[in-house]
Design an enzyme around this catalytic site. Sequence first.
Site, PDB file in Angstrom:
ATOM      1  N   SER A   1       0.453  -1.476  -0.039  1.00 45.79           N
ATOM      2  CA  SER A   1       0.123  -0.154  -0.310  1.00 45.79           C
ATOM      3  C   SER A   1       1.045   0.892   0.029  1.00 45.79           C
ATOM      4  CB  SER A   1      -0.931   0.051   1.517  1.00 45.79           C
ATOM      5  OG  SER A   1      -0.450  -0.541   2.034  1.00 45.79           O
TER       6      SER A   1
ATOM      7  N   ARG B   1       3.350  -5.816  17.019  1.00 50.51           N
ATOM      8  CA  ARG B   1       2.016  -4.942  16.681  1.00 50.51           C
ATOM      9  C   ARG B   1       0.680  -6.430  17.238  1.00 50.51           C
ATOM     10  NH1 ARG B   1       1.927  -3.703  10.560  1.00 50.51           N
ATOM     11  NH2 ARG B   1       2.536  -5.528  10.484  1.00 50.51           N
TER      12      ARG B   1
ATOM     13  N   ASP C   1      -2.152  -9.286  11.600  1.00 50.09           N
ATOM     14  CA  ASP C   1      -3.506  -9.657  10.977  1.00 50.09           C
ATOM     15  C   ASP C   1      -4.541 -11.441  11.770  1.00 50.09           C
ATOM     16  OD1 ASP C   1      -3.897  -7.704   9.331  1.00 50.09           O
ATOM     17  OD2 ASP C   1      -2.533  -8.425   7.849  1.00 50.09           O
TER      18      ASP C   1
HETATM   19  N1  NMX Z   1       0.808 -20.152   4.789  1.00 51.35           N
HETATM   20  C1  NMX Z   1       1.186 -21.152   4.216  1.00 51.35           C
HETATM   21  N2  NMX Z   1       1.892 -20.603   3.126  1.00 51.35           N
HETATM   22  C2  NMX Z   1       3.148 -19.489   3.088  1.00 51.35           C
HETATM   23  C3  NMX Z   1       2.672 -18.451   4.620  1.00 51.35           C
HETATM   24  C4  NMX Z   1       1.623 -18.983   5.134  1.00 51.35           C
HETATM   25  N3  NMX Z   1       0.939 -18.785   5.818  1.00 51.35           N
HETATM   26  N4  NMX Z   1       3.917 -17.869   4.257  1.00 51.35           N
HETATM   27  C5  NMX Z   1       4.129 -17.258   3.279  1.00 51.35           C
HETATM   28  N5  NMX Z   1       4.129 -18.946   2.725  1.00 51.35           N
HETATM   29  C6  NMX Z   1       4.735 -19.371   1.466  1.00 51.35           C
HETATM   30  C7  NMX Z   1       4.594 -18.483   0.488  1.00 51.35           C
HETATM   31  O1  NMX Z   1       2.656 -18.346   0.186  1.00 51.35           O
HETATM   32  C8  NMX Z   1       4.891 -19.127  -0.865  1.00 51.35           C
HETATM   33  O2  NMX Z   1       5.182 -20.545  -0.965  1.00 51.35           O
HETATM   34  P1  NMX Z   1       5.575 -20.781  -2.508  1.00 51.35           P
HETATM   35  O3  NMX Z   1       7.150 -20.265  -3.033  1.00 51.35           O
HETATM   36  O4  NMX Z   1       4.629 -21.657  -3.252  1.00 51.35           O
HETATM   37  O5  NMX Z   1       4.672 -19.002  -3.254  1.00 51.35           O
HETATM   38  C9  NMX Z   1       6.628 -19.505   0.700  1.00 51.35           C
HETATM   39  O6  NMX Z   1       6.157 -20.094   1.524  1.00 51.35           O
HETATM   40  C10 NMX Z   1       7.671 -18.644   0.936  1.00 51.35           C
HETATM   41  O7  NMX Z   1       7.101 -17.112   0.714  1.00 51.35           O
HETATM   42  P2  NMX Z   1       7.637 -16.133   2.347  1.00 51.35           P
HETATM   43  O8  NMX Z   1       9.366 -16.023   1.373  1.00 51.35           O
HETATM   44  O9  NMX Z   1       8.291 -16.856   3.031  1.00 51.35           O
HETATM   45  O10 NMX Z   1       6.812 -15.112   2.073  1.00 51.35           O
HETATM   46  P3  NMX Z   1       6.510 -13.682   1.341  1.00 51.35           P
HETATM   47  O11 NMX Z   1       7.692 -12.972   1.634  1.00 51.35           O
HETATM   48  O12 NMX Z   1       7.020 -13.811  -0.732  1.00 51.35           O
HETATM   49  O13 NMX Z   1       5.476 -13.960   1.416  1.00 51.35           O
HETATM   50  C11 NMX Z   1       3.446 -13.247   2.599  1.00 51.35           C
HETATM   51  C12 NMX Z   1       4.998 -12.605   2.764  1.00 51.35           C
HETATM   52  C13 NMX Z   1       2.861 -12.328   3.816  1.00 51.35           C
HETATM   53  C14 NMX Z   1       2.661 -12.940   1.582  1.00 51.35           C
HETATM   54  C15 NMX Z   1       3.049 -14.850   3.218  1.00 51.35           C
HETATM   55  O14 NMX Z   1       3.451 -14.950   4.345  1.00 51.35           O
HETATM   56  C16 NMX Z   1       1.393 -14.918   3.553  1.00 51.35           C
HETATM   57  O15 NMX Z   1       1.004 -15.379   2.161  1.00 51.35           O
HETATM   58  N6  NMX Z   1       1.364 -14.880   4.698  1.00 51.35           N
HETATM   59  C17 NMX Z   1       0.189 -15.010   4.484  1.00 51.35           C
HETATM   60  C18 NMX Z   1      -0.682 -13.782   4.086  1.00 51.35           C
HETATM   61  C19 NMX Z   1      -1.040 -13.103   5.204  1.00 51.35           C
HETATM   62  O16 NMX Z   1      -1.343 -13.275   6.538  1.00 51.35           O
HETATM   63  N7  NMX Z   1      -0.558 -12.031   4.862  1.00 51.35           N
HETATM   64  C20 NMX Z   1      -1.117 -10.261   5.662  1.00 51.35           C
HETATM   65  C21 NMX Z   1       0.996 -10.044   5.700  1.00 51.35           C
HETATM   66  C22 NMX Z   1       0.450  -8.373   6.583  1.00 51.35           C
HETATM   67  N8  NMX Z   1       0.347  -7.184   6.340  1.00 51.35           N
HETATM   68  O17 NMX Z   1      -0.603  -7.087   7.315  1.00 51.35           O
HETATM   69  O18 NMX Z   1      -0.227  -6.992   5.061  1.00 51.35           O
HETATM   70  C1  MLT Z   2       2.039  -4.013   6.363  1.00 54.58           C
HETATM   71  O1  MLT Z   2       1.482  -3.689   8.193  1.00 54.58           O
HETATM   72  O2  MLT Z   2       2.148  -3.377   5.379  1.00 54.58           O
HETATM   73  C2  MLT Z   2       2.541  -5.289   6.819  1.00 54.58           C
HETATM   74  O3  MLT Z   2       2.912  -6.078   7.401  1.00 54.58           O
HETATM   75  C3  MLT Z   2       2.726  -5.469   5.486  1.00 54.58           C
HETATM   76  C4  MLT Z   2       4.152  -5.161   4.773  1.00 54.58           C
HETATM   77  O4  MLT Z   2       4.892  -4.330   5.689  1.00 54.58           O
HETATM   78  O5  MLT Z   2       4.761  -5.511   4.062  1.00 54.58           O
END
Ligand code: NMX
Ligand code: MLT
Length: 425
Positions: free
Chosen positions: A233, A318, A364
């Site tokens: 964002s 947080r 979250d």
């Molecule tokens: N559950 C299952 N798989 C996961 C998760 C999870 N919570 N977190 C990471 N992975 C997987 C990810 O999908 C990826 O798989 P692939 O290579 O098959 O695509 C692999 O692990 C490597 O990912 P990472 O390098 O650990 O994480 P990345 O930096 O790519 O992504 C998120 C970060 C936050 C997008 C990821 O951890 C996620 O999808 N979490 C669940 C959604 C979430 O909670 N998002 C909110 C973030 C905070 N916010 O407020 O924005």
């Molecule tokens: C945020 O608060 O924006 C989330 O934790 C995602 C991020 O920092 O990448």
Amino acid sequence: MSLIHEKLSKTLPAYQEIVKSLAKSHGDKVIDSVSVGALLGGQRGIKSLLCDTSEVPADKGLIIRGIPVMELVDKLPEEVMWLLFTGELPTASELADLQSDLEKRRNVPDFVWHAMEALPKDSHPMAVFNLLILTLERDSVFRKRYDEGMGKDEYWKAALEDSLNLIARIPEIAAGVYRWRYDLGPRIAPKPGLDWAANYAHMLGVEDKDGGLKRLMRLYMVLHTDHESGNVSAHTCHCVASALSDPYYAVSAGLNGLAGPLHGLANQEVLQWLLDVLKKFNGNPSDEQLDAFAHETLSSGRVIPGYGHAVLRVVDPRFTAFLEFGKKECPEGPVFKLAEQVFRVVPEILKGIQKIKDPWPNVDSISGSLLHHYGVTQPRYYTVMFGVSRAIGMCSQIVMSRAWGEPIQRPKSISISQLKKLAEA
Ligand code: NMX
Ligand code: MLT
């Protein structure tokens, strides 16, 4: 002139000089490099953005202007807003001035509500909210002054005007969306004298006998304000604002990014997931049942929402702040208890999956369990609340960028075949 204008008039112009002299004396110095892995991996970790408002070290989590977020949990969002914009916490008179300035600016024009009422009721609350912010663009001071030929050193002042107007109005808009979207009756007017977050809680119209929702909203609005500038964002907002699109365009664009399930929409997904667990097991499950449910989610190819992070490698502070709030305020709430239980069970599962870099909860994973406890029971609305708070951080970043004179962003792209050639050379 309000005190925030006065304060920034003294401090901000200096940034442009610092940046100019860095560009002149050290323009060729290399501070990072781009690996093939980083390019293919969402540019993770490449240092290519400036952000003074906050930082997120992987082993510590959010630090706002040098202050760890855990030390800000008893502050009002207006105090953190002042901190984000100016770099210091406000004195009592500065806080009072900011609060009265926001109060004077908060009337929402009727055309906003007409736009809302023209939309289909089953629109997603984030789509409605973002669109309504865009309607405010009609009154943008930045665009008007740009059209009149304002000088570059005036950009931050016009951006600040739009930012203050936007932040003043955003709780009423968000509350209006809530009441309309869920057929809760007429909009509720803000109450003079209530602070910004408590007024938002008041305008939602949810019964709040002991003031718990107001206390939660103050904390919620503090915790979500900012997370440096690389998240989707803030990054989007920066990019759009760098074209000198005004803050309404830029914040609305940033919020469209927040609406993605891997970013801010995760709070909706988490609550839905927790409710699915409660439904499946007819109440709070055993650890074994929860473990099986989480494995089912993973084996169906979905993520466990609320866990993992692109930057963090520890429990998100947080999350800890919300956990402490819940332990004090609603330790027996079934959804809160489940969120706590997930924290006990899920990291152990994720630690066993090699590709996952961060097995820990992010903000979250718990916020919705508290909202649900206080009667905000519609998960699809939760990301709007995240957005109300994040607008403060995005606006502070826009003002800083216009002050130091950030030019239009324009990185270079290459094709897959060019990348292959470069990689194999
Ligand atoms: N559950 C299952 N798989 C996961 C998760 C999870 N919570 N977190 C990471 N992975 C997987 C990810 O999908 C990826 O798989 P692939 O290579 O098959 O695509 C692999 O692990 C490597 O990912 P990472 O390098 O650990 O994480 P990345 O930096 O790519 O992504 C998120 C970060 C936050 C997008 C990821 O951890 C996620 O999808 N979490 C669940 C959604 C979430 O909670 N998002 C909110 C973030 C905070 N916010 O407020 O924005
Ligand atoms: C945020 O608060 O924006 C989330 O934790 C995602 C991020 O920092 O990448």
